[in-house]
Scaffold this motif. Structure first.
Motif, short mmCIF file in Angstrom:
data_model
loop_
_atom_site.label_atom_id
_atom_site.label_comp_id
_atom_site.label_asym_id
_atom_site.label_seq_id
_atom_site.Cartn_x
_atom_site.Cartn_y
_atom_site.Cartn_z
N TYR A 224 0.87 -1.21 -0.28
CA TYR A 224 0.06 0.21 -0.12
C TYR A 224 0.98 1.26 -0.01
O TYR A 224 1.71 1.50 0.90
CB TYR A 224 -1.00 -0.01 1.07
CG TYR A 224 -2.07 -1.12 1.01
CD1 TYR A 224 -2.01 -1.77 0.27
CD2 TYR A 224 -2.87 -0.91 2.28
CE1 TYR A 224 -3.12 -2.92 0.18
CE2 TYR A 224 -4.11 -1.76 2.01
CZ TYR A 224 -4.12 -2.75 1.18
OH TYR A 224 -5.19 -3.61 1.09
N LEU A 225 0.72 2.07 -1.15
CA LEU A 225 1.32 3.23 -1.13
C LEU A 225 1.40 4.28 0.07
O LEU A 225 0.16 4.51 0.65
CB LEU A 225 1.02 4.18 -2.26
CG LEU A 225 1.71 3.65 -3.73
CD1 LEU A 225 0.95 4.22 -4.79
CD2 LEU A 225 3.07 3.35 -3.65
N VAL A 226 2.51 4.79 0.49
CA VAL A 226 2.58 5.87 1.45
C VAL A 226 3.07 7.31 0.96
O VAL A 226 2.31 8.19 1.02
CB VAL A 226 3.40 5.39 2.70
CG1 VAL A 226 3.44 6.49 3.73
CG2 VAL A 226 3.03 4.21 3.33
N ASP A 227 4.15 7.16 0.28
CA ASP A 227 4.72 8.44 -0.35
C ASP A 227 5.56 7.88 -1.48
O ASP A 227 6.30 7.03 -1.77
CB ASP A 227 5.61 8.89 0.82
CG ASP A 227 6.01 10.41 0.33
OD1 ASP A 227 5.20 11.38 0.46
OD2 ASP A 227 7.13 10.56 -0.01
N TRP A 228 5.70 8.72 -2.62
CA TRP A 228 6.29 8.62 -3.98
C TRP A 228 6.47 10.14 -4.52
O TRP A 228 5.80 10.86 -4.33
CB TRP A 228 5.57 7.61 -4.67
CG TRP A 228 4.15 8.24 -5.34
CD1 TRP A 228 3.93 8.79 -6.44
CD2 TRP A 228 3.04 8.03 -4.57
NE1 TRP A 228 2.74 9.28 -6.91
CE2 TRP A 228 1.85 8.92 -5.29
CE3 TRP A 228 2.69 7.79 -3.17
CZ2 TRP A 228 0.66 9.36 -5.00
CZ3 TRP A 228 1.12 8.09 -2.92
CH2 TRP A 228 0.31 8.63 -3.74
N PRO A 229 7.45 10.27 -5.25
CA PRO A 229 7.68 11.23 -5.97
C PRO A 229 6.48 11.54 -7.01
O PRO A 229 6.35 10.98 -7.93
CB PRO A 229 9.05 11.01 -6.71
CG PRO A 229 9.68 10.06 -6.24
CD PRO A 229 8.36 9.01 -5.54
N LEU A 230 5.84 12.51 -6.83
CA LEU A 230 4.81 12.75 -7.56
C LEU A 230 5.04 13.04 -8.99
O LEU A 230 4.14 12.82 -9.88
CB LEU A 230 3.97 14.36 -7.18
CG LEU A 230 3.45 13.91 -5.62
CD1 LEU A 230 2.64 15.14 -5.25
CD2 LEU A 230 2.28 12.52 -5.67
N GLY A 231 6.30 13.71 -9.42
CA GLY A 231 6.47 13.97 -10.65
C GLY A 231 6.78 13.02 -11.56
O GLY A 231 7.27 13.07 -12.87
N LYS A 232 7.37 11.76 -11.00
CA LYS A 232 7.81 10.62 -11.69
C LYS A 232 6.71 9.63 -12.12
O LYS A 232 6.82 8.61 -11.27
CB LYS A 232 8.95 9.96 -10.94
CG LYS A 232 10.31 11.06 -10.70
CD LYS A 232 11.44 10.41 -9.76
CE LYS A 232 12.49 11.33 -9.88
NZ LYS A 232 13.68 10.89 -9.32
N SER A 233 6.03 9.87 -12.99
CA SER A 233 5.01 9.01 -13.46
C SER A 233 4.78 9.19 -14.84
O SER A 233 4.85 10.12 -15.60
CB SER A 233 3.77 9.01 -12.67
OG SER A 233 3.08 10.07 -13.01
N LYS A 234 4.14 8.17 -15.65
CA LYS A 234 3.89 8.35 -17.18
C LYS A 234 2.76 7.08 -17.35
O LYS A 234 2.46 6.38 -16.73
CB LYS A 234 5.19 7.75 -18.00
CG LYS A 234 5.50 6.39 -17.77
CD LYS A 234 6.80 6.05 -18.97
CE LYS A 234 7.07 4.61 -18.90
NZ LYS A 234 7.93 4.22 -19.75
N MET A 235 2.12 7.63 -18.46
CA MET A 235 0.97 6.83 -19.19
C MET A 235 1.42 5.81 -19.84
O MET A 235 2.23 5.98 -20.91
CB MET A 235 0.06 7.82 -19.81
CG MET A 235 -1.29 7.03 -20.57
SD MET A 235 -2.17 6.55 -19.27
CE MET A 235 -3.09 8.08 -19.02
N ASN A 236 0.99 4.41 -19.54
CA ASN A 236 1.20 3.25 -20.28
C ASN A 236 0.34 3.22 -21.54
O ASN A 236 -0.90 3.23 -21.58
CB ASN A 236 1.11 1.94 -19.36
CG ASN A 236 1.60 0.87 -20.29
OD1 ASN A 236 1.54 0.74 -21.50
ND2 ASN A 236 2.04 -0.20 -19.42
N ASN A 237 0.89 3.38 -22.92
CA ASN A 237 0.10 3.52 -23.98
C ASN A 237 -0.80 2.25 -24.39
O ASN A 237 -1.56 2.19 -25.10
CB ASN A 237 0.91 4.06 -25.21
CG ASN A 237 1.43 5.17 -24.94
OD1 ASN A 237 0.94 6.04 -24.43
ND2 ASN A 237 2.54 5.47 -25.51
N GLU A 238 -0.33 1.07 -23.67
CA GLU A 238 -1.00 -0.18 -23.70
C GLU A 238 -2.16 -0.36 -23.12
O GLU A 238 -3.18 -0.89 -23.32
CB GLU A 238 0.15 -1.34 -23.61
CG GLU A 238 1.16 -1.48 -24.85
CD GLU A 238 2.00 -2.39 -24.77
OE1 GLU A 238 1.88 -3.15 -23.74
OE2 GLU A 238 2.98 -2.63 -25.46
#
Length: 766
Positions: A224-238
């Motif tokens: 279960y997520l507690v904290d993560w870098p908000l700016g580091k994400s991307k959309m999976n095109n598949e």
């Protein structure tokens, strides 16, 4: 007394009355002239500035307490200050700009009010609907700063430029703008943080698709997520799902928190609350809960509720902290500060320092000036500030600086600050193990614990678990309300000690009732006056006792999440013959069942005590009696006061209650003894009231210990059955008024994968 004497006396009275009228007229003229004078205009603006500053101080002080109390003074004060503050500031600054009297302190006053408004972190919205008015907030910011710039420009044009003032004013203006931008960021988070919540939804779906077992005790395998870098994400095109692209060491989950031995148990559970808050927030934004129902079930029933005898205390503390995060996210700035915590802290300190420098400049440079007045015929008039103006400026600026420091201190000592420290500590401890690069994390934790200890020693421990919400249950008794209504309408029942007070109370009650009825009539609600009157007979809220929490949790554990409308409890107590009282063919089924059993419980309360039994048996009976009557009156309170928190349409719920109330009054109107009147009522089951009385008589025939065991088990199960709903916004909005126990159960059931109820509600039918 002779005729001449009477005449002289009358003449004297006329003379005195004439002199009085002349004096009043003269005083009125003097007051009017003063109010139009130069000083009068300045005093009027001073009063407005002080009032606006007081409103912001009220918001900053009491804003965070409304989630802990339903106290009328706190609720109304916060609502009044929140509603009027913006309009009052706009009017005050407009008065400064349009007034022919110009004070060199006006620009400082305007900016100080901006600062006070911007740093009231403890309240940014009074209700969820306020968060949707982002465009209005943008217009308000633009209007504020146009007024402020006009005042600044006009002040510099008409007064001798002073190098000590202008730079500080510009700096404060920029800082206040930053504070307002932070408020707007809080609005955006509360309404438009779609990406933030989609990340959580997609992550949970992907994590549970991967399989793997979770050990709910050691949290092994719990990601279960507690904290993560908000700016580091991307959309999976598949898959069109959002994926976190950050390094695994930067992502903090529950497993990593539990493996960190240097974190204390309380801090670990606060991080768990923060993680659960992420999951619950998805429902507000409409995202699906993609995790496996089996894993969610085991997480609650085999983890949090592994030891229900004692574990229920920890469970409710976790839920309380989770709902604190939820409240703060939607109604305060703390979430916006959390995601930019270090930058926000620096800005707060810079702002407080700049305000202190301004205070020093004002105190050392202005006190030598004297106030003078110029001819009011001039189109524009500049006055040098009096000592009163300087004092007002110093007090407002000092209040702004103090509020800035207090708010950031409150943040870092709240659950938000503690979770932020914990996540940073876990990251840095992991980095130390990889590279052995220092002890920065140890310093962070040491600073946090030192601050907490200092605050505890001076009696300022912030956000302790006992203060997360009001810890009270609303209470309502239908039969008790009917009895009070009958007594109040009986002339012989009036208060003989103070008849005038009784008469005034009856007049006021009647006026309020007629007004409510008229409003309902105009709104085409067409509700009965009697029902409206009965609704007003509320009971005083009572403290939520531990045995009530325990009874509800034990009922949940026994059901294994298979919620029924009370029939399972009848199977447990071997009283299946009473299951007819859980069967209704009408649409608002839950309301009918609640009111039927509530009337039966009220009837059983009036049954004379038969005596017998003692020691442990008496204690158990007393415990079951308290649980049954408390939960019965709480469920009735929800029907009357908070129908939107229940399943089904709230107007259906209101109509069922009104019908039951009208029938109760009609049946018991002439009764001198409620118990005897209900006992002699012919047996029937056509209406809610009749079925409730019939059920009460059947329960009366059973041994007293058995009777209250049946009722206690039923009400614990019934409250759980009523808790799941899709009225997410109603639960969140209710957090602003002290919170409700049913909201805590709603959150707990959500994490167990129980988001709704089955079509069938009979025990044993799947």
């Amino acid at each position: 007394m002779g005729v001449d004497t009477v005449k002289d006396y009358c003449d004297m009275l006329k003379s005195e009355i004439h002199l009085t009228n002349v004096s009043v007229t003269a005083l009125s003229s003097v007051t009017k002239d003063f109010w139009k004078s130069t000083r009068g205009m300045v005093i009027r603006i001073e009063i407005l500035v002080v009032l606006a500053a007081l409103m912001f101080l009220v918001l900053g002080t009491f804003g965070r307490y409304r989630r802990r109390s339903r106290n009328c003074f706190i609720q109304k004060s916060v609502f009044g200050a929140f509603s009027l503050s913006s309009s009052l500031v706009t009017y005050t600054i407009g008065s400064m700009q349009s007034s022919p009297v110009k004070g060199s302190m006006y620009s400082l006053w305007a900016i100080a009010l901006f600062l006070l408004h911007g740093c009231t972190d403890s309240i940014t919205a009074h209700s969820l609907s306020d968060n949707t008015q982002i465009t209005k907030q943008w217009y308000q910011v633009v209007l504020y700063y146009l007024y402020g710039l006009f005042l600044l420009i006009s002040g510099m044009n008409e007064t001798e430029p002073r190098a000590w003032e202008n730079p500080l004013v510009i700096i404060l203006l920029g800082l206040s703008l930053y504070q307002f931008m932070h408020r707007l960021a809080a609005y955006h988070l509360a309404t438009r943080s779609w990406k933030l919540n989609k990340i959580v939804a997609d992550y949970m779906h992907e994590e549970h698709e991967m399989g793997g077992e979770i050990d709910p005790v050691t949290m092994e395998g719990c990601h279960y997520l507690v904290d993560w870098p908000l700016g580091k994400s991307k959309m999976n095109n598949e898959t069109y799902a959002t994926k976190i692209t950050a390094d695994s060491n930067e992502i903090i989950d529950i497993k990593k928190i539990w493996l960190c031995e240097s974190l204390d148990t309380e801090l670990k559970y606060e991080c768990l609350s923060f993680s659960l808050f992420h999951l619950l927030r998805r429902r507000v934004f409409g995202f699906a809960c993609g995790e496996s129902k089996e894993k969610a079930h085991d997480f609650v029933f085999k983890g949090l509720l592994l030891d229900p005898e004692d574990g229920y205390i920890r469970v409710f503390k976790v839920i309380e902290a989770e709902l604190t995060f939820m409240y703060d996210f939607y109604f305060t700035k703390y979430a916006a500060i959390y995601y930019r915590s270090m930058a926000a802290t620096i800005w707060y300190l810079v702002s407080a320092t700049s305000i202190c420098l301004t205070i020093y400049a004002v105190a050392t440079r202005v006190m030598d000036y004297d106030c003078f007045e110029t001819d009011m015929d001039l189109l524009s008039l500049t006055i040098i500030n009096s000592k009163a103006d300087v004092i007002i400026t110093l007090v407002i600026l000092a209040s702004a600086a103090l509020l800035e420091l207090v708010q950031i201190l409150v943040f870092w000592t709240s659950v938000w600050g503690r979770v932020s420290f914990a996540c940073q500590h876990v990251r840095e401890e992991a980095a130390e193990k990889r590279s052995n690069r220092g002890r920065l994390s140890g310093c962070c934790m040491m600073i946090m614990m030192t601050v907490k200890s200092l605050l505890a020693n001076i009696g300022m421990r912030c956000d302790s678990n006992k203060h997360y919400w009001q810890h009270e249950l609303g209470q309502y008794s239908l039969i008790g309300a009917v009895s009070k209504s009958i007594d109040s309408s009986n002339p012989s029942a009036t208060n003989q000690e103070d008849p005038q007070l009784s008469i005034m109370a009856r007049i006021l009650t009647s006026a309020v009732g007629r007004t409510v009825y008229l409003l309902d009539y105009l709104a085409l609600s067409v509700r009965s006056r009697q029902a409206i009157k009965i609704r007003g007979e509320q009971c005083k809220p009572i403290k939520l006792h531990e045995q009530v929490k325990k009874a509800v949790v034990l009922s949940l554990v026994r059901s294994e999440g298979e919620l029924t409308n009370g029939k399972s409890s009848l199977v447990v107590t071997k009283e299946e013959s009473l299951s007819w009282a859980c069967e209704w063919d009408v649409h608002p089924e839950t309301t009918c069942i609640i009111l039927t059993w509530h009337i039966a419980t009220c009837y059983c309360e009036m049954v004379p005590y038969s005596g017998g039994g003692g020691g442990e048996e008496a204690e158990i009976r007393k415990l079951q009696f308290d649980v049954a009557t408390t939960l019965s009156k709480y469920c009735a309170y929800l029907v009357v006061s908070e129908p939107k928190l229940l399943h089904g349409h709230h107007y259906d719920t209101a109509m069922v209650f009104d019908a039951a109330a009208e029938e109760s009054i009609k049946t018991l109107r002439s009764a001198t003894n409620m118990y005897e009147a209900m006992k002699t009522l012919p047996v029937a089951q056509a209406t809610v009231f009749e079925r409730g009385v019939k059920l009460g008589k059947e329960l009366e025939s059973k041994p007293e210990s058995k009777r209250w065991k049946v009722l206690a088990e039923f009400w614990a199960e019934m409250l759980l059955y009523a808790a799941p709903s899709d009225n997410v916004n109603e639960h969140i909005d209710r957090l602003t008024k002290g919170g409700e126990f049913i909201t805590h159960l709603w959150a707990l059931l959500s994490h167990a994968g129980i988001l709704g109820r089955k079509p069938k509600h009979q025990a044993g039918i799947v």
